[in-house]
Design a protein around this motif. Structure first.
Motif, PDB file in Angstrom:
ATOM      1  N   GLU A 154      51.650  92.493 -82.562  1.00  0.00           N
ATOM      2  CA  GLU A 154      52.595  92.360 -81.458  1.00  0.00           C
ATOM      3  C   GLU A 154      52.479  93.521 -80.475  1.00  0.00           C
ATOM      4  OE1 GLU A 154      56.545  91.400 -82.630  1.00  0.00           O
ATOM      5  OE2 GLU A 154      55.921  89.553 -83.649  1.00  0.00           O
ATOM      6  N   ALA A 155      51.950  94.642 -80.927  1.00  0.00           N
ATOM      7  CA  ALA A 155      51.724  95.766 -80.013  1.00  0.00           C
ATOM      8  C   ALA A 155      50.693  95.414 -78.944  1.00  0.00           C
ATOM      9  CB  ALA A 155      51.269  97.000 -80.803  1.00  0.00           C
ATOM     10  N   VAL A 156      49.856  94.423 -79.216  1.00  0.00           N
ATOM     11  CA  VAL A 156      48.877  93.977 -78.223  1.00  0.00           C
ATOM     12  C   VAL A 156      49.582  93.499 -76.953  1.00  0.00           C
ATOM     13  CG1 VAL A 156      47.149  92.193 -77.717  1.00  0.00           C
ATOM     14  CG2 VAL A 156      47.067  93.437 -79.883  1.00  0.00           C
ATOM     15  N   GLY A 157      50.738  92.845 -77.114  1.00  0.00           N
ATOM     16  CA  GLY A 157      51.499  92.412 -75.952  1.00  0.00           C
ATOM     17  C   GLY A 157      51.961  93.578 -75.096  1.00  0.00           C
ATOM     18  N   GLU A 158      52.360  94.668 -75.749  1.00  0.00           N
ATOM     19  CA  GLU A 158      52.771  95.856 -74.999  1.00  0.00           C
ATOM     20  C   GLU A 158      51.573  96.541 -74.356  1.00  0.00           C
ATOM     21  OE1 GLU A 158      55.789  96.371 -74.357  1.00  0.00           O
ATOM     22  OE2 GLU A 158      56.550  94.871 -75.757  1.00  0.00           O
ATOM     23  N   LEU A 159      50.425  96.481 -75.022  1.00  0.00           N
ATOM     24  CA  LEU A 159      49.213  97.034 -74.419  1.00  0.00           C
ATOM     25  C   LEU A 159      48.823  96.238 -73.172  1.00  0.00           C
ATOM     26  CD1 LEU A 159      47.035  97.787 -77.577  1.00  0.00           C
ATOM     27  CD2 LEU A 159      48.196  99.445 -76.112  1.00  0.00           C
ATOM     28  N   ARG A 160      49.018  94.936 -73.217  1.00  0.00           N
ATOM     29  CA  ARG A 160      48.732  94.119 -72.027  1.00  0.00           C
ATOM     30  C   ARG A 160      49.627  94.535 -70.862  1.00  0.00           C
ATOM     31  NH1 ARG A 160      47.066  89.885 -69.217  1.00  0.00           N
ATOM     32  NH2 ARG A 160      48.582  88.580 -68.129  1.00  0.00           N
ATOM     33  N   ARG A 161      50.894  94.737 -71.168  1.00  0.00           N
ATOM     34  CA  ARG A 161      51.825  95.165 -70.116  1.00  0.00           C
ATOM     35  C   ARG A 161      51.380  96.503 -69.519  1.00  0.00           C
ATOM     36  NH1 ARG A 161      58.252  96.554 -71.105  1.00  0.00           N
ATOM     37  NH2 ARG A 161      58.606  97.600 -69.099  1.00  0.00           N
ATOM     38  N   ARG A 162      50.968  97.409 -70.376  1.00  0.00           N
ATOM     39  CA  ARG A 162      50.503  98.710 -69.886  1.00  0.00           C
ATOM     40  C   ARG A 162      49.204  98.548 -69.094  1.00  0.00           C
ATOM     41  NH1 ARG A 162      51.379 104.055 -70.656  1.00  0.00           N
ATOM     42  NH2 ARG A 162      49.586 105.451 -70.570  1.00  0.00           N
ATOM     43  N   LEU A 163      48.323  97.673 -69.555  1.00  0.00           N
ATOM     44  CA  LEU A 163      47.064  97.431 -68.854  1.00  0.00           C
ATOM     45  C   LEU A 163      47.332  96.917 -67.435  1.00  0.00           C
ATOM     46  CD1 LEU A 163      43.886  95.760 -70.238  1.00  0.00           C
ATOM     47  CD2 LEU A 163      44.912  94.840 -68.165  1.00  0.00           C
TER      48      LEU A 163
END
Length: 212
Positions: free
Chosen positions: A123-132
């Motif tokens: 689920e941290a991948v979703g937050e990484l997308r937001r940061r990206l």
């Protein structure tokens, strides 16, 4: 016929169930707080408020440890919110570590079971997308590429752990969502790089066309 004396049964039941109920209430109350602190820490991390995020996660970690200890003697208690809290806590800790480029804390360090840890990682991948996407808006393409590489590595890892969902807490679905978000992020980054390259080419062409 005399009535049976149930007082001893009541006493035995209360002796067993009262502490179990108390432990359950602690775990539920703390679980809600862990989820709240973890969500706030992620938002603070996106804003660059790392000290605030760290303080909230430290408190969340203490509450999670307290909850785990409270139900340790009651393995028959099934508390969904505590599992959710562990997953949210792992997600927040892992996202902030990946965003900063730090070493990732292990599940044992976080005090979570592996299923909650792996789902939190996914689920941290979703937050990484937001940061990206934030980095793309800031035209920091190098950082966006670094984040995409991390997302790729996380998805590859999770996809390799092909165990039954009953063992991993539904990791396959988490992996599928993470894979989809990663591919969308790859498309967004590619489009941004192509657009930036086109702008640079047009600027260079305009410079060459300027009269002496």
């Amino acid at each position: 016929m005399s009535k049976p004396d149930l007082s001893s049964i009541e006493k035995a039941a209360r002796a067993e169930l009262d502490p179990k109920f108390a432990a359950r209430e602690v775990a539920i109350a703390n679980g809600r707080q862990v989820i709240r602190f973890s969500a706030k820490a992620i938002r603070a991390g996106h804003r660059g408020e790392l000290n605030e995020a760290g303080a909230m996660l430290a408190e969340a970690g203490e509450l999670l440890t307290e909850s785990t200890a409270a139900i340790a003697d009651h393995p028959d208690i099934k508390i969904g919110i505590l599992n959710d809290a562990a997953k949210e806590y792992a997600e927040a800790r892992l996202f902030l570590a990946m965003a900063r480029g730090d070493e990732l804390p292990a599940a044992a360090e976080l005090g979570t079971r592996m299923g909650a840890y792996l789902n939190g990682l996914g689920e941290a991948v979703g937050e990484l997308r937001r940061r990206l996407l934030d980095q793309l808006r800031a035209e920091d393409f190098a950082e966006a590429e670094r984040l995409l590489e991390i997302m790729d590595e996380v998805v590859d890892l999770l996809a390799s752990l092909d165990y039954p969902d009953g063992m991993t807490g539904g990791l396959r679905r988490t992996t599928d969502v993470a894979r989809s978000l990663t591919e969308r992020s790859r498309a967004d980054l590619t489009s941004a790089l192509v657009a930036d390259r086109l702008r640079q080419d047009m600027a260079a062409f305009g410079t060459r066309r300027e009269p002496d």
